[in-house]
Every structure is written in C-alpha cells, then in structure tokens.
Design a protein around this motif. Structure first.
Motif, PDB file in Angstrom:
ATOM      1  N   GLU A  18      -9.612 -14.285 -10.000  1.00 30.35           N
ATOM      2  CA  GLU A  18     -10.486 -15.071 -10.872  1.00 30.35           C
ATOM      3  C   GLU A  18     -11.904 -14.505 -10.867  1.00 30.35           C
ATOM      4  O   GLU A  18     -12.561 -14.431 -11.912  1.00 30.35           O
ATOM      5  CB  GLU A  18     -10.510 -16.535 -10.436  1.00 30.35           C
ATOM      6  N   ALA A  19     -12.367 -14.092  -9.704  1.00 33.08           N
ATOM      7  CA  ALA A  19     -13.713 -13.539  -9.584  1.00 33.08           C
ATOM      8  C   ALA A  19     -13.823 -12.128 -10.159  1.00 33.08           C
ATOM      9  O   ALA A  19     -14.869 -11.741 -10.678  1.00 33.08           O
ATOM     10  CB  ALA A  19     -14.146 -13.528  -8.114  1.00 33.08           C
ATOM     11  N   ASP A  20     -12.734 -11.364 -10.070  1.00 31.21           N
ATOM     12  CA  ASP A  20     -12.757  -9.973 -10.531  1.00 31.21           C
ATOM     13  C   ASP A  20     -11.434  -9.659 -11.219  1.00 31.21           C
ATOM     14  O   ASP A  20     -10.517  -9.105 -10.627  1.00 31.21           O
ATOM     15  CB  ASP A  20     -12.971  -9.021  -9.349  1.00 31.21           C
ATOM     16  N   ASN A  21     -11.331 -10.035 -12.476  1.00 24.90           N
ATOM     17  CA  ASN A  21     -10.096  -9.840 -13.232  1.00 24.90           C
ATOM     18  C   ASN A  21     -10.080  -8.442 -13.854  1.00 24.90           C
ATOM     19  O   ASN A  21     -10.159  -8.271 -15.064  1.00 24.90           O
ATOM     20  CB  ASN A  21      -9.962 -10.920 -14.309  1.00 24.90           C
ATOM     21  N   SER A  22      -9.986  -7.443 -12.987  1.00 18.41           N
ATOM     22  CA  SER A  22     -10.002  -6.059 -13.451  1.00 18.41           C
ATOM     23  C   SER A  22      -8.763  -5.327 -12.948  1.00 18.41           C
ATOM     24  O   SER A  22      -8.106  -5.755 -11.997  1.00 18.41           O
ATOM     25  CB  SER A  22     -11.252  -5.345 -12.929  1.00 18.41           C
ATOM     26  N   LYS A  23      -8.476  -4.212 -13.595  1.00 21.36           N
ATOM     27  CA  LYS A  23      -7.357  -3.381 -13.167  1.00 21.36           C
ATOM     28  C   LYS A  23      -7.597  -2.844 -11.758  1.00 21.36           C
ATOM     29  O   LYS A  23      -6.658  -2.728 -10.972  1.00 21.36           O
ATOM     30  CB  LYS A  23      -7.136  -2.241 -14.148  1.00 21.36           C
ATOM     31  N   ALA A  24      -8.840  -2.564 -11.436  1.00 21.44           N
ATOM     32  CA  ALA A  24      -9.161  -2.059 -10.099  1.00 21.44           C
ATOM     33  C   ALA A  24      -8.810  -3.089  -9.026  1.00 21.44           C
ATOM     34  O   ALA A  24      -8.233  -2.745  -7.982  1.00 21.44           O
ATOM     35  CB  ALA A  24     -10.641  -1.691 -10.019  1.00 21.44           C
ATOM     36  N   TYR A  25      -9.140  -4.357  -9.263  1.00 23.43           N
ATOM     37  CA  TYR A  25      -8.792  -5.412  -8.303  1.00 23.43           C
ATOM     38  C   TYR A  25      -7.282  -5.525  -8.182  1.00 23.43           C
ATOM     39  O   TYR A  25      -6.732  -5.586  -7.086  1.00 23.43           O
ATOM     40  CB  TYR A  25      -9.386  -6.764  -8.717  1.00 23.43           C
ATOM     41  N   TRP A  26      -6.609  -5.561  -9.331  1.00 22.42           N
ATOM     42  CA  TRP A  26      -5.154  -5.706  -9.332  1.00 22.42           C
ATOM     43  C   TRP A  26      -4.494  -4.572  -8.550  1.00 22.42           C
ATOM     44  O   TRP A  26      -3.627  -4.809  -7.715  1.00 22.42           O
ATOM     45  CB  TRP A  26      -4.638  -5.740 -10.772  1.00 22.42           C
ATOM     46  N   THR A  27      -4.915  -3.353  -8.825  1.00 22.92           N
ATOM     47  CA  THR A  27      -4.338  -2.192  -8.153  1.00 22.92           C
ATOM     48  C   THR A  27      -4.588  -2.247  -6.648  1.00 22.92           C
ATOM     49  O   THR A  27      -3.684  -1.981  -5.856  1.00 22.92           O
ATOM     50  CB  THR A  27      -4.918  -0.895  -8.747  1.00 22.92           C
ATOM     51  N   ALA A  28      -5.785  -2.625  -6.269  1.00 19.83           N
ATOM     52  CA  ALA A  28      -6.135  -2.678  -4.843  1.00 19.83           C
ATOM     53  C   ALA A  28      -5.399  -3.785  -4.100  1.00 19.83           C
ATOM     54  O   ALA A  28      -5.200  -3.693  -2.888  1.00 19.83           O
ATOM     55  CB  ALA A  28      -7.641  -2.861  -4.686  1.00 19.83           C
ATOM     56  N   HIS A  29      -4.981  -4.831  -4.806  1.00 18.78           N
ATOM     57  CA  HIS A  29      -4.361  -5.998  -4.171  1.00 18.78           C
ATOM     58  C   HIS A  29      -2.910  -6.201  -4.582  1.00 18.78           C
ATOM     59  O   HIS A  29      -2.345  -7.278  -4.368  1.00 18.78           O
ATOM     60  CB  HIS A  29      -5.187  -7.243  -4.478  1.00 18.78           C
ATOM     61  N   ARG A  30      -2.293  -5.178  -5.147  1.00 15.82           N
ATOM     62  CA  ARG A  30      -0.905  -5.296  -5.612  1.00 15.82           C
ATOM     63  C   ARG A  30       0.054  -5.650  -4.477  1.00 15.82           C
ATOM     64  O   ARG A  30       0.971  -6.458  -4.647  1.00 15.82           O
ATOM     65  CB  ARG A  30      -0.469  -3.990  -6.292  1.00 15.82           C
ATOM     66  N   ALA A  31      -0.140  -5.066  -3.313  1.00 19.58           N
ATOM     67  CA  ALA A  31       0.740  -5.353  -2.171  1.00 19.58           C
ATOM     68  C   ALA A  31       0.640  -6.817  -1.770  1.00 19.58           C
ATOM     69  O   ALA A  31       1.652  -7.448  -1.434  1.00 19.58           O
ATOM     70  CB  ALA A  31       0.404  -4.448  -1.001  1.00 19.58           C
ATOM     71  N   THR A  32      -0.561  -7.377  -1.812  1.00 16.69           N
ATOM     72  CA  THR A  32      -0.750  -8.795  -1.493  1.00 16.69           C
ATOM     73  C   THR A  32      -0.005  -9.653  -2.502  1.00 16.69           C
ATOM     74  O   THR A  32       0.655 -10.631  -2.134  1.00 16.69           O
ATOM     75  CB  THR A  32      -2.245  -9.169  -1.493  1.00 16.69           C
ATOM     76  N   PHE A  33      -0.091  -9.297  -3.783  1.00 16.02           N
ATOM     77  CA  PHE A  33       0.641 -10.033  -4.816  1.00 16.02           C
ATOM     78  C   PHE A  33       2.139  -9.990  -4.536  1.00 16.02           C
ATOM     79  O   PHE A  33       2.819 -11.024  -4.565  1.00 16.02           O
ATOM     80  CB  PHE A  33       0.349  -9.451  -6.204  1.00 16.02           C
ATOM     81  N   ASP A  34       2.662  -8.805  -4.268  1.00 13.71           N
ATOM     82  CA  ASP A  34       4.097  -8.654  -4.030  1.00 13.71           C
ATOM     83  C   ASP A  34       4.575  -9.494  -2.850  1.00 13.71           C
ATOM     84  O   ASP A  34       5.630 -10.129  -2.922  1.00 13.71           O
ATOM     85  CB  ASP A  34       4.452  -7.186  -3.795  1.00 13.71           C
ATOM     86  N   GLU A  35       3.807  -9.494  -1.772  1.00 17.78           N
ATOM     87  CA  GLU A  35       4.221 -10.180  -0.544  1.00 17.78           C
ATOM     88  C   GLU A  35       3.907 -11.672  -0.546  1.00 17.78           C
ATOM     89  O   GLU A  35       4.700 -12.474  -0.050  1.00 17.78           O
ATOM     90  CB  GLU A  35       3.548  -9.526   0.660  1.00 17.78           C
ATOM     91  N   ALA A  36       2.747 -12.059  -1.081  1.00 19.83           N
ATOM     92  CA  ALA A  36       2.293 -13.444  -0.956  1.00 19.83           C
ATOM     93  C   ALA A  36       2.576 -14.297  -2.187  1.00 19.83           C
ATOM     94  O   ALA A  36       2.571 -15.523  -2.089  1.00 19.83           O
ATOM     95  CB  ALA A  36       0.793 -13.473  -0.654  1.00 19.83           C
ATOM     96  N   VAL A  37       2.814 -13.662  -3.337  1.00 21.34           N
ATOM     97  CA  VAL A  37       3.049 -14.419  -4.568  1.00 21.34           C
ATOM     98  C   VAL A  37       4.472 -14.197  -5.077  1.00 21.34           C
ATOM     99  O   VAL A  37       5.242 -15.139  -5.231  1.00 21.34           O
ATOM    100  CB  VAL A  37       2.015 -14.055  -5.662  1.00 21.34           C
ATOM    101  N   GLN A  38       4.823 -12.948  -5.345  1.00 18.58           N
ATOM    102  CA  GLN A  38       6.116 -12.640  -5.951  1.00 18.58           C
ATOM    103  C   GLN A  38       7.291 -12.996  -5.043  1.00 18.58           C
ATOM    104  O   GLN A  38       8.259 -13.602  -5.497  1.00 18.58           O
ATOM    105  CB  GLN A  38       6.170 -11.155  -6.334  1.00 18.58           C
ATOM    106  N   ALA A  39       7.230 -12.611  -3.782  1.00 16.75           N
ATOM    107  CA  ALA A  39       8.351 -12.868  -2.867  1.00 16.75           C
ATOM    108  C   ALA A  39       8.624 -14.370  -2.720  1.00 16.75           C
ATOM    109  O   ALA A  39       9.780 -14.796  -2.851  1.00 16.75           O
ATOM    110  CB  ALA A  39       8.104 -12.212  -1.523  1.00 16.75           C
ATOM    111  N   PRO A  40       7.600 -15.209  -2.471  1.00 19.49           N
ATOM    112  CA  PRO A  40       7.880 -16.647  -2.394  1.00 19.49           C
ATOM    113  C   PRO A  40       8.394 -17.226  -3.722  1.00 19.49           C
ATOM    114  O   PRO A  40       9.237 -18.122  -3.731  1.00 19.49           O
ATOM    115  CB  PRO A  40       6.533 -17.268  -2.017  1.00 19.49           C
ATOM    116  N   LEU A  41       7.915 -16.697  -4.842  1.00 23.49           N
ATOM    117  CA  LEU A  41       8.387 -17.167  -6.141  1.00 23.49           C
ATOM    118  C   LEU A  41       9.869 -16.855  -6.319  1.00 23.49           C
ATOM    119  O   LEU A  41      10.636 -17.692  -6.813  1.00 23.49           O
ATOM    120  CB  LEU A  41       7.567 -16.538  -7.260  1.00 23.49           C
ATOM    121  N   GLU A  42      10.291 -15.682  -5.902  1.00 24.26           N
ATOM    122  CA  GLU A  42      11.706 -15.329  -5.971  1.00 24.26           C
ATOM    123  C   GLU A  42      12.545 -16.218  -5.053  1.00 24.26           C
ATOM    124  O   GLU A  42      13.661 -16.608  -5.409  1.00 24.26           O
ATOM    125  CB  GLU A  42      11.893 -13.856  -5.624  1.00 24.26           C
TER     126      GLU A  42
END
Length: 66
Positions: A18-42
């Motif tokens: 929300e604070a930094d909605n940029s591709k750079a933020y997304w790329t830097a935090h992709r692993a966090t998304f995969d582990e903390a968001v995507q995995a629990p959603l699955e």
C-alpha cells in the motif's frame, strides 16, 4: 497442512505494498507473498473444496425443472 490463518508477514506485506505499489517493491517481496499470502490462500481453498462440492450437489438437485 491445514489453514490456520494468515501470518503477520502477510499483513506487513500488504501494508508495504500500500505504501509502495511499485514493481520494485513487488519484486523485492515476492518470496514473502508466496510464503505468507499465496500458500495460506491455497490451504484455505483446499480446506473449502469439500464444502464447495456439497453446495454444487445441492444446487444441481434443486435446479431440476418440474
């Protein structure tokens, strides 16, 4: 593994996004998304699959025209 909710890291990920909605933020935090968001959603989706099948079955029974 059963769904136990989203970890604090998921909330922190979205706050950061929300604070930094940029591709750079997304790329830097992709692993966090995969582990903390995507995995629990699955896990949540897998846990709800039997319930969804039961709803489909009931829906198909009640959709029979008279």
């Amino acid at each position: 593994m059963a769904f136990t909710g989203w970890p604090v890291e998921a909330i922190e990920f979205f706050e950061g996004l929300e604070a930094d909605n940029s591709k750079a933020y997304w790329t830097a935090h992709r692993a966090t998304f995969d582990e903390a968001v995507q995995a629990p959603l699955e896990e949540l989706a897998a846990a709800r699959k039997p319930l969804a099948r039961a709803v489909q079955l009931v829906q198909s029974i009640t959709d029979v025209p008279l």
